[in-house]
Design a protein around this motif. Sequence first.
Motif, PDB file in Angstrom:
ATOM      1  N   CYS A 158       0.836  -1.201   0.000  1.00  0.00           N
ATOM      2  CA  CYS A 158       0.000   0.000   0.000  1.00  0.00           C
ATOM      3  C   CYS A 158       0.871   1.251   0.000  1.00  0.00           C
ATOM      4  O   CYS A 158       0.606   2.208  -0.735  1.00  0.00           O
ATOM      5  CB  CYS A 158      -0.927  -0.021   1.211  1.00  0.00           C
ATOM      6  SG  CYS A 158      -2.145   1.307   1.205  1.00  0.00           S
ATOM      7  N   HIS A 212       1.457   4.124  -3.343  1.00  0.00           N
ATOM      8  CA  HIS A 212       1.147   5.545  -3.181  1.00  0.00           C
ATOM      9  C   HIS A 212       2.364   6.454  -3.343  1.00  0.00           C
ATOM     10  O   HIS A 212       2.233   7.678  -3.239  1.00  0.00           O
ATOM     11  CB  HIS A 212       0.463   5.790  -1.833  1.00  0.00           C
ATOM     12  CG  HIS A 212      -0.946   5.297  -1.827  1.00  0.00           C
ATOM     13  ND1 HIS A 212      -1.302   4.074  -1.319  1.00  0.00           N
ATOM     14  CD2 HIS A 212      -2.085   5.846  -2.315  1.00  0.00           C
ATOM     15  CE1 HIS A 212      -2.603   3.897  -1.478  1.00  0.00           C
ATOM     16  NE2 HIS A 212      -3.103   4.956  -2.088  1.00  0.00           N
ATOM     17  N   SER A 271      -3.831  -0.869 -11.647  1.00  0.00           N
ATOM     18  CA  SER A 271      -4.978  -0.505 -10.816  1.00  0.00           C
ATOM     19  C   SER A 271      -4.539  -0.362  -9.366  1.00  0.00           C
ATOM     20  O   SER A 271      -3.619  -1.027  -8.909  1.00  0.00           O
ATOM     21  CB  SER A 271      -6.066  -1.576 -10.930  1.00  0.00           C
ATOM     22  OG  SER A 271      -5.554  -2.823 -10.501  1.00  0.00           O
ATOM     23  N   SER A 272      -5.220   0.525  -8.665  1.00  0.00           N
ATOM     24  CA  SER A 272      -4.948   0.713  -7.246  1.00  0.00           C
ATOM     25  C   SER A 272      -5.558  -0.454  -6.480  1.00  0.00           C
ATOM     26  O   SER A 272      -6.685  -0.861  -6.755  1.00  0.00           O
ATOM     27  CB  SER A 272      -5.565   2.026  -6.781  1.00  0.00           C
ATOM     28  OG  SER A 272      -5.306   2.230  -5.422  1.00  0.00           O
ATOM     29  N   VAL A 328      -7.071  -1.860  -3.084  1.00  0.00           N
ATOM     30  CA  VAL A 328      -7.735  -1.316  -1.909  1.00  0.00           C
ATOM     31  C   VAL A 328      -7.418  -2.180  -0.696  1.00  0.00           C
ATOM     32  O   VAL A 328      -7.503  -3.405  -0.751  1.00  0.00           O
ATOM     33  CB  VAL A 328      -9.263  -1.254  -2.121  1.00  0.00           C
ATOM     34  CG1 VAL A 328      -9.972  -0.783  -0.861  1.00  0.00           C
ATOM     35  CG2 VAL A 328      -9.595  -0.356  -3.298  1.00  0.00           C
ATOM     36  N   ILE A 353      -8.423  -2.485   3.402  1.00  0.00           N
ATOM     37  CA  ILE A 353      -9.382  -2.061   4.418  1.00  0.00           C
ATOM     38  C   ILE A 353      -8.615  -1.569   5.641  1.00  0.00           C
ATOM     39  O   ILE A 353      -7.718  -2.235   6.123  1.00  0.00           O
ATOM     40  CB  ILE A 353     -10.304  -3.235   4.825  1.00  0.00           C
ATOM     41  CG1 ILE A 353     -11.005  -3.820   3.598  1.00  0.00           C
ATOM     42  CG2 ILE A 353     -11.304  -2.800   5.900  1.00  0.00           C
ATOM     43  CD1 ILE A 353     -11.913  -2.860   2.879  1.00  0.00           C
ATOM     44  N   LYS A 354      -8.996  -0.390   6.122  1.00  0.00           N
ATOM     45  CA  LYS A 354      -8.302   0.176   7.271  1.00  0.00           C
ATOM     46  C   LYS A 354      -9.165   0.181   8.523  1.00  0.00           C
ATOM     47  O   LYS A 354      -8.774   0.713   9.542  1.00  0.00           O
ATOM     48  CB  LYS A 354      -7.830   1.592   6.941  1.00  0.00           C
ATOM     49  CG  LYS A 354      -6.772   1.572   5.859  1.00  0.00           C
ATOM     50  CD  LYS A 354      -6.239   2.942   5.576  1.00  0.00           C
ATOM     51  CE  LYS A 354      -5.157   2.823   4.534  1.00  0.00           C
ATOM     52  NZ  LYS A 354      -4.980   3.964   3.718  1.00  0.00           N
TER      53      LYS A 354
END
Length: 145
Positions: free
Chosen positions: A118, A122, A131-132, A134, A136-137
Motif C-alpha cells: 500500500c 502511493h 490498478s490501485s 484497496v 481495508i483500514k
Amino acid sequence: IPVLQTNNGPSLTGLTTIAAHLVKQADKEYLLGSTPEEKAVVQQWLEYRVTRVDGRSSKDDIRAVLKDLNSYLEDKVYLTGYNFTLADILLYYGLHRFIVDLTVQEKEKYLNVSRWFCHIQHCPGIRQHLSSVVFIKNRLYTNSQ
C-alpha cells in the motif's frame, strides 16, 4: 526475457540489467543502494524477483513468497530497511498481479506485505497504469467499556 536496444551500444538483456541501466541513465543511482550492504540487499531482491516471483502462477508458490516476504518486512519499511530502492519498485510490479486478487482475509493474513505494498503504490509515479489495490483500514475489534 526483456531486451533493450540502446542507440549507442550493444543491446541489454534481462529485467534487472535493463532496470539498473535505466536508473543510471536517469541519474538516480541512489535507487541501487547507498552503502555496499544496501547495494547487496537491492541485488538480492532483484534476483529474488526474477527467480521466485516471475513465472510463478500457482497459489501455493505465491503463498510461500507472501509468507516469506511478510516475515521479512516485519520490522522494515522498505526492502532495504529505511530507504526506497529499485528493489521495492520491481517487486511491487512483480507482485501486483497477485496482490490485486487477494481477498480481504488474505490481505490481513499478510499484514506486513499489505502495509508495504500500500505504501509503495502511493509513492509518486510508481503505480502508473496499474490498478490501485484497496486495503481495508477499519478495525475489526473495538474496545468495549
